[in-house]
Design a protein around this motif. Structure first.
Motif, PDB file in Angstrom:
ATOM      1  N   ASP A  70      75.964  15.868  64.168  1.00 32.53           N
ATOM      2  CA  ASP A  70      75.414  14.700  64.858  1.00 32.53           C
ATOM      3  C   ASP A  70      74.707  15.098  66.150  1.00 32.53           C
ATOM      4  N   ARG A  71      75.215  16.126  66.794  1.00 34.28           N
ATOM      5  CA  ARG A  71      74.605  16.536  68.057  1.00 34.28           C
ATOM      6  C   ARG A  71      73.301  17.298  67.816  1.00 34.28           C
ATOM      7  N   VAL A  72      73.223  18.026  66.717  1.00 35.26           N
ATOM      8  CA  VAL A  72      72.056  18.866  66.438  1.00 35.26           C
ATOM      9  C   VAL A  72      70.953  18.132  65.673  1.00 35.26           C
ATOM     10  N   VAL A  73      71.317  17.102  64.943  1.00 37.30           N
ATOM     11  CA  VAL A  73      70.347  16.457  64.048  1.00 37.30           C
ATOM     12  C   VAL A  73      69.049  16.002  64.742  1.00 37.30           C
ATOM     13  N   PRO A  74      69.088  15.560  66.011  1.00 35.85           N
ATOM     14  CA  PRO A  74      67.802  15.178  66.630  1.00 35.85           C
ATOM     15  C   PRO A  74      66.828  16.348  66.686  1.00 35.85           C
ATOM     16  N   TYR A  75      67.326  17.546  66.892  1.00 40.27           N
ATOM     17  CA  TYR A  75      66.454  18.717  66.949  1.00 40.27           C
ATOM     18  C   TYR A  75      65.959  19.104  65.556  1.00 40.27           C
ATOM     19  N   LEU A  76      66.880  19.063  64.593  1.00 45.47           N
ATOM     20  CA  LEU A  76      66.482  19.399  63.218  1.00 45.47           C
ATOM     21  C   LEU A  76      65.401  18.434  62.735  1.00 45.47           C
ATOM     22  N   MET A 135      63.118  17.167  64.455  1.00 41.45           N
ATOM     23  CA  MET A 135      61.802  17.529  64.999  1.00 41.45           C
ATOM     24  C   MET A 135      61.120  18.551  64.089  1.00 41.45           C
ATOM     25  N   ILE A 136      61.932  19.296  63.350  1.00 47.88           N
ATOM     26  CA  ILE A 136      61.418  20.380  62.503  1.00 47.88           C
ATOM     27  C   ILE A 136      61.026  19.901  61.122  1.00 47.88           C
ATOM     28  N   ALA A 137      61.838  19.009  60.553  1.00 49.23           N
ATOM     29  CA  ALA A 137      61.610  18.586  59.169  1.00 49.23           C
ATOM     30  C   ALA A 137      61.940  17.110  59.017  1.00 49.23           C
ATOM     31  N   PRO A 138      61.178  16.402  58.183  1.00 42.13           N
ATOM     32  CA  PRO A 138      61.428  14.971  57.999  1.00 42.13           C
ATOM     33  C   PRO A 138      62.727  14.693  57.229  1.00 42.13           C
ATOM     34  N   THR A 139      63.135  15.658  56.404  1.00 40.76           N
ATOM     35  CA  THR A 139      64.369  15.470  55.638  1.00 40.76           C
ATOM     36  C   THR A 139      65.457  16.371  56.191  1.00 40.76           C
ATOM     37  N   VAL A 140      66.530  15.763  56.665  1.00 40.34           N
ATOM     38  CA  VAL A 140      67.681  16.524  57.139  1.00 40.34           C
ATOM     39  C   VAL A 140      68.923  15.845  56.578  1.00 40.34           C
ATOM     40  N   VAL A 141      69.764  16.606  55.862  1.00 38.81           N
ATOM     41  CA  VAL A 141      70.983  16.003  55.316  1.00 38.81           C
ATOM     42  C   VAL A 141      72.198  16.823  55.718  1.00 38.81           C
ATOM     43  N   HIS A 142      73.336  16.147  55.734  1.00 44.45           N
ATOM     44  CA  HIS A 142      74.604  16.820  56.036  1.00 44.45           C
ATOM     45  C   HIS A 142      75.373  16.983  54.727  1.00 44.45           C
ATOM     46  N   ALA A 143      75.632  18.222  54.354  1.00 40.01           N
ATOM     47  CA  ALA A 143      76.208  18.494  53.035  1.00 40.01           C
ATOM     48  C   ALA A 143      77.716  18.657  53.039  1.00 40.01           C
TER      49      ALA A 143
END
Lengths: 301, 301, 301, 301
Positions: C149-155, C157-165
């Protein structure tokens, strides 16, 4: 079973296999009349005590007529065709077809026979003439139970294994299953032989061990030798085996039975054909496998 | 071959199978010393003329020691372990291991033996004790050719089929190939039996026909009966068979041999395990197939 | 999400992909320090506002360090190795690894980080640098939920799709699943393209139609072109793909998940290698298929 | 392309899809006459400027007639049947069939049309009405090149992707290939989703990642959602998909193209049917896989 020996039998088709089978009936003490398109081929049976007759309709006068011909069209011709068994004035009580024909041809002849009041037993045999002569054939019969019961003493003179598969064309299905099984065993043998070979085991030693084990069979002994020698002189070629897989998978599809390994072997036989082995024995599945394992440079023997 | 009879043999491990095998050596006129962890189990062999010894190191004094133990760990223990064969003052010239162990354990013991100047022959046997007693076992041996040549007269007293698979651990690979083949034949039999059954053929009649045909084998006779009766009392369960497929496919991967049907059967064994048949005999592949064909309601017998 | 922008970020590894990814963080307004083994490669990022640091331990002083290196060994070295992130006096709160490494290496680094009080997020990315730059990358992350949750804002910025597995190494499994899927789609495309081609359809027209349909994807567009042109210049060769299938099937075996099509494609990749295409792109699966269909004479382009 | 706009077009069959497609022609500025069995259904097109005609034979008077009907029998009826297009006094120059019909029906109508001097273009479309309306359809056409060249400006008004597959029934083969591909992709997605799921990855996260990657497609987005929700409300059920696999494998067999993965998926679809999912969407392949992985107790949602 003893009373049945007084019945008069007929044998239609005295090629190599028919001669062996009819010979077994004579050896068993049966009264056998014989007919063949090329009449000279009945001679060996006549020497053994058979009576040669001049026409199919004359043969029809006995109690039970056995038929051993080459293909579906021949069976149809000698039964429902002009001058065929069912055109005779005196009809037999039972027709026993020992040929390997399609389920469709079998059903057609059965219907015609039954319409004429003649019972029909579809009784294909497994094994080549030498094996049958040697007492190692197997017969799978289908037709009415009471017909089977009346004919089984004679079939038992021909082969030690005789089974009743059902009331209609089930014996044809069993023969197809037999050939699916044979194709799968071959591919299985190809896979393990190739693995052992690439691991440094002489192919002949491997095949000998398998044959000495519980897995050994007459079939594997013969097919194993073909793999070892890369001898693909056809006894049954890839196109013929593909045809049986076509039939088997069509039957499975109609009955809604998934056959994962059978369908894969079907594709591998097709692959062997694509690699140029259509007319060679299906032992050539080894070539496809060995190429895939990087062991050959595409140089079929 | 005659001169070899004067060699003194040792037999380590007289469980059910070891007793049958050592008995065959005695029947063949060999001089056999025996040792077993539970010493009372050597009695039947002593009655036949064997000499019981009190320790493994004492056994080590003969010319050739045969080993028949349960698993890889046992083999390592009785050879390289404390008080094991290789710890003796007087070492045998040859150790012949007839156990079914991993290629790794075999290579480890071979290296230790050779370092001590003892030749090693890996000689697993196929067949259960009853079959071996009945003269229907098969032995696949690997190790130096000259070692094999010296031992083969004795192995031939035990089993009619003895082959030499290569100079190192090839016999272990052959055993794995044997079990891959066995798994594939079972799935193949399952497919055709299910197809025949859904087509109206009694399962028993079908299996009898196959066994009477060229495809018939001791294995199919036993496994066919399990299919007919849906009796999955394990002789070898799905997890054990999966283990052999794990090993076989790993060997194939390392050697770069694609095995299409083997890998599919591996997945089908896994499917059987997923359906709850992990601890049952792999004949339960039939249950997976019959469910897929819509013939069962998930009610394993 | 806004508050997070005040965190200080570090980027370790500014190869082609790392540069694109760190650049996206800078574009998003982040405070980014950068380090690379070959320090000159940080120049483009410095131009964009990044601060170059001289050592990994200096980089460790920020809040969150992102790592993008080539392989498992590199990740281990730059984290747990001498002079690595975890050897610094001041440690970051979080390490985010975006490299494609093994689950084992990932777990090892995670354990070391956690032992040092540093949270670890395994966050591999899918897509090549051009695609990621174009805003078409996808990131799958695994590690503790609160870290994610803390890192997702940065991820993001890099890619439109970010998921937590998941909480541990699930993202590594997802990457393997992605590659299994990619291999299966390729073989599937190979089969239908070959069928259409042999049926007289120009390969290019076929591939264009598929891509215009609901089935079309960026991947199929690129791979379809390779099939049409029989251009096997590797982006990812058969041996690399086989490695991912090795890993995927090993994971499936451990988790007891049968994968029938995956395991078949594994064998087909092996077959392509056996046919000589080890170092070529896996689009060469087409060659194996076309040969099997009798369309080629073994003449790989 | 401009000159072609002066041609008079006809549209036969204004169901949901026909209405969208004909609407696109009107939007493109074409002169379109329309006919439908239930005449009220032409109203939306008439509002857009189409001319409704009272009979098929009246429609036949235009230059090019497009047909969009439900099935093979309908196509035959509205072309070669009594009162059909080919029974008119004034015949069109070209008939363009956009329906999804069998290759046999297509060949039959083509022969009849050509005998009457009318060119025939088989032009099935991929996509549902909503997608086509949204400008995301794809058309594959086959027939004489010059006919295609004359019709392509109109087809391009309907869909952004239009390809020419060959001179005869190739477009029908392409549609079958499309559906084989779709079935294989689904099974592939099922396998990796199950593996990820059993490894602890939430299904939705997995599917989102795949869709955000280069492998993502409209199809996978929709089908992935069905897997996640285990929602098997059929858009296309397992029996329908099996039918297309029957056709595809029959075509492959005739052309001698082995299709290993296609044939395996065919068997898996049959397995799904055997497990009771005949009438459910083929996303239910997931149920078969999950059961095999021991993740379900046979409780289909």
């Amino acid at each position: 079973m003893s009373g049945t020996r007084s019945e008069r039998l007929g044998w239609l088709g005295t090629g190599r296999m028919g001669t062996v089978m009819a010979g077994a009936l004579l050896d068993g003490g049966s009264d056998v009349s014989v007919w063949n398109r090329t009449s000279s081929k009945t001679a060996p049976l006549v020497e053994k005590g058979a009576k040669a007759v001049d026409s199919i309709t004359e043969l029809a006068g006995v109690d039970i007529v056995f038929v051993m011909v080459s293909a579906s069209a021949d069976l149809i011709k000698v039964t429902t065709g002009e001058g065929g068994l069912l055109s005779a004035e005196r009809l037999p009580q039972i027709i026993v077809d020992c040929s390997t024909v399609s389920a469709e041809a079998s059903a057609e002849v059965r219907a015609a026979a039954e319409a004429a009041g003649v019972a029909f037993l579809a009784s294909p045999i497994s094994g080549n003439p030498a094996m049958v002569e040697d007492g190692r054939g197997a017969i799978v019969a289908s037709g009415p139970r009471e017909t089977y019961d009346r004919v089984v003493p004679y079939l038992s003179m021909i082969a030690p294994t005789v089974v009743h598969a059902g009331p209609a064309e089930q014996s044809r299905l069993v023969k197809i299953c037999h050939n699916l099984f044979l194709g799968m065993i071959t591919q299985a043998l190809v896979e393990v032989t190739t693995l052992a070979e690439k691991g440094g085991v002489p192919k002949a030693a491997f095949v000998d061990f398998i044959n000495g084990s519980v897995l050994g069979s007459t079939f594997i002994k013969h097919k194993g030798r073909a793999l070892v020698e890369r001898d693909y002189t056809p006894t049954f070629n890839n196109k013929m085996l593909r045809k049986d897989f076509d039939l088997g998978l069509a039957a499975a599809r109609e009955m809604e039975v998934p056959l994962p390994v059978s369908s894969m072997v079907h594709q591998l036989i097709q692959t062997a054909i694509g690699h140029g082995f259509a007319e060679q024995d299906y032992a050539a599945l080894y070539e496809v496998e060995a190429r895939a394992a990087g062991m050959l440079d595409g140089d079929a023997s």
